[in-house]
Write a protein that holds these residues in place. Structure first.
Motif, mmCIF file in Angstrom:
data_model
loop_
_atom_site.group_PDB
_atom_site.id
_atom_site.type_symbol
_atom_site.label_atom_id
_atom_site.label_comp_id
_atom_site.label_asym_id
_atom_site.label_seq_id
_atom_site.Cartn_x
_atom_site.Cartn_y
_atom_site.Cartn_z
ATOM 1 N N VAL A 212 -7.630 -4.704 7.577
ATOM 2 C CA VAL A 212 -7.973 -5.082 6.206
ATOM 3 C C VAL A 212 -9.097 -6.111 6.297
ATOM 4 C CG1 VAL A 212 -7.137 -6.084 4.052
ATOM 5 C CG2 VAL A 212 -5.602 -4.684 5.456
ATOM 6 N N LEU A 213 -10.225 -5.824 5.661
ATOM 7 C CA LEU A 213 -11.402 -6.685 5.791
ATOM 8 C C LEU A 213 -11.518 -7.714 4.675
ATOM 9 C CD1 LEU A 213 -13.944 -3.929 6.866
ATOM 10 C CD2 LEU A 213 -12.725 -5.552 8.335
ATOM 11 N N GLU A 214 -11.408 -7.252 3.435
ATOM 12 C CA GLU A 214 -11.499 -8.186 2.307
ATOM 13 C C GLU A 214 -10.852 -7.562 1.082
ATOM 14 O OE1 GLU A 214 -15.750 -7.955 0.408
ATOM 15 O OE2 GLU A 214 -15.984 -8.031 2.589
ATOM 16 N N SER A 215 -10.494 -8.423 0.139
ATOM 17 C CA SER A 215 -9.854 -7.953 -1.095
ATOM 18 C C SER A 215 -10.480 -8.645 -2.294
ATOM 19 C CB SER A 215 -8.348 -8.229 -1.056
ATOM 20 O OG SER A 215 -8.092 -9.631 -1.067
ATOM 21 N N THR A 216 -10.305 -8.048 -3.474
ATOM 22 C CA THR A 216 -10.811 -8.635 -4.713
ATOM 23 C C THR A 216 -9.776 -8.441 -5.815
ATOM 24 O OG1 THR A 216 -11.902 -6.558 -5.351
ATOM 25 C CG2 THR A 216 -13.214 -8.145 -4.105
ATOM 26 N N GLY A 217 -9.862 -9.321 -6.823
ATOM 27 C CA GLY A 217 -9.078 -9.144 -8.038
ATOM 28 C C GLY A 217 -7.586 -9.288 -7.895
ATOM 29 N N ASP A 218 -7.123 -10.257 -7.068
ATOM 30 C CA ASP A 218 -5.677 -10.455 -6.883
ATOM 31 C C ASP A 218 -5.009 -9.141 -6.494
ATOM 32 O OD1 ASP A 218 -5.717 -13.208 -7.520
ATOM 33 O OD2 ASP A 218 -5.656 -12.751 -9.660
ATOM 34 N N LEU A 219 -5.370 -8.664 -5.343
ATOM 35 C CA LEU A 219 -4.917 -7.354 -4.860
ATOM 36 C C LEU A 219 -3.398 -7.221 -4.876
ATOM 37 C CD1 LEU A 219 -5.608 -4.641 -3.357
ATOM 38 C CD2 LEU A 219 -5.160 -5.934 -1.241
ATOM 39 N N GLU A 220 -2.937 -6.043 -5.298
ATOM 40 C CA GLU A 220 -1.534 -5.674 -5.188
ATOM 41 C C GLU A 220 -1.466 -4.235 -4.702
ATOM 42 O OE1 GLU A 220 1.049 -6.444 -8.465
ATOM 43 O OE2 GLU A 220 -0.033 -8.247 -9.094
ATOM 44 N N VAL A 221 -0.673 -4.003 -3.647
ATOM 45 C CA VAL A 221 -0.461 -2.648 -3.145
ATOM 46 C C VAL A 221 1.029 -2.407 -2.960
ATOM 47 C CG1 VAL A 221 -2.701 -2.630 -1.966
ATOM 48 C CG2 VAL A 221 -0.640 -3.265 -0.698
ATOM 49 N N ILE A 222 1.397 -1.133 -2.955
ATOM 50 C CA ILE A 222 2.751 -0.709 -2.645
ATOM 51 C C ILE A 222 2.684 0.027 -1.312
ATOM 52 C CG2 ILE A 222 4.766 0.597 -3.362
ATOM 53 C CD1 ILE A 222 4.064 -1.738 -5.225
ATOM 54 N N GLU A 223 3.487 -0.429 -0.366
ATOM 55 C CA GLU A 223 3.504 0.181 0.964
ATOM 56 C C GLU A 223 4.875 0.784 1.220
ATOM 57 O OE1 GLU A 223 1.660 -1.700 4.677
ATOM 58 O OE2 GLU A 223 3.813 -2.029 5.004
ATOM 59 N N ILE A 224 4.908 2.042 1.622
ATOM 60 C CA ILE A 224 6.152 2.745 1.924
ATOM 61 C C ILE A 224 6.086 3.250 3.355
ATOM 62 C CG2 ILE A 224 7.677 4.669 1.307
ATOM 63 C CD1 ILE A 224 6.506 4.540 -1.513
#
Length: 235
Positions: A212-224
């Motif tokens: 993961v290099l960079e994120s924007t906008g208060d990142l939210e992901v779902i990981e399964i």
């Protein structure tokens, strides 16, 4: 000014790192580590009446200290064939009390039998926990279907570079869904870095190296992922 151990740019550099294992009988303890476990002697002092011996092996450097303080500790030896190492035992105890755990260096990935359950996880349920690379995790399936599956709600507040490193997961299945914001990632043999936006999804093949290099906008992901308990290896 003393050496700043917390500053990686300091001009001072450590030469070696040693763990200290106290013992009462140095000769017996040294013989155990060299004869039974295959360590070698790097240094011993003083020659006429040794009180300390530095040994190394299996990627570890240790100092056996006669009359030293502290607990004898636990060492894990990762071996290619546990049944053929040290007579096939899974645990040994050194004369100084150090417990040696002998484990498989590459154990098979066990996919446990599915135990279905009905789960409702509200947005206000569960505590956020800081995990790897400063990411915040919330468990979406607390019982993890008896270890069959894990589902995590992951946040990276703000925007900017992510202190991640190249890594891979020893799993059977893993999927990432971008819920909010965007994230720039790179995958082994998959071309240049690309960006996942809200609504995008990526299926990660088992053990593919990525970062993961960079994120924007208060990142939210779902990981399964499956199985629920799996190891992440830095590469």
């Amino acid at each position: 000014m003393p050496m700043d151990a917390a500053n990686p740019k300091s001009t001072a550099r450590a030469i070696h790192a040693e763990i200290v294992l106290p013992c009462d009988d140095l000769n017996a303890t040294l013989a155990f580590f060299t004869d039974r476990l295959g360590f070698r002697v790097d240094a011993i002092s003083p020659a006429d009446d040794p009180t300390a011996a530095v040994i190394s092996g299996h990627g570890l450097r240790a100092r056996l200290q006669r009359g030293g303080d502290g607990a004898p500790g636990v060492l894990r030896l990762l071996v290619a064939d546990p049944t053929a190492f040290a007579g096939g035992v899974t645990e040994l105890v050194a004369p100084n009390g150090t417990r040696i755990e002998i484990v498989d260096a590459d154990p098979p990935l066990v996919l446990l039998p599915l135990r279905p359950s009905f789960v409702v996880c509200r947005a206000t349920d569960g505590a956020w926990i800081e995990g790897r690379a400063g990411m915040r995790y919330r468990d979406l399936v607390p019982d993890r279907q008896a270890g069959r599956v894990i589902a995590s709600h992951i946040q990276i507040p703000g925007s900017g570079p992510v202190p991640d490193y190249v890594h891979f997961h020893k799993v059977r299945f893993q999927m990432i869904y971008c819920k909010k914001g965007s994230v720039k990632v790179v995958y082994e043999d998959q071309g240049p870095p690309f960006v996942l936006h809200a609504g995008d999804c990526v299926l990660q093949p088992p053990q593919i190296r990525h970062r993961v290099l960079e994120s924007t906008g208060d990142l939210e992901v779902i990981e399964i992922g499956s199985p629920a308990h799996h190891e992440t290896f830095a590469d």
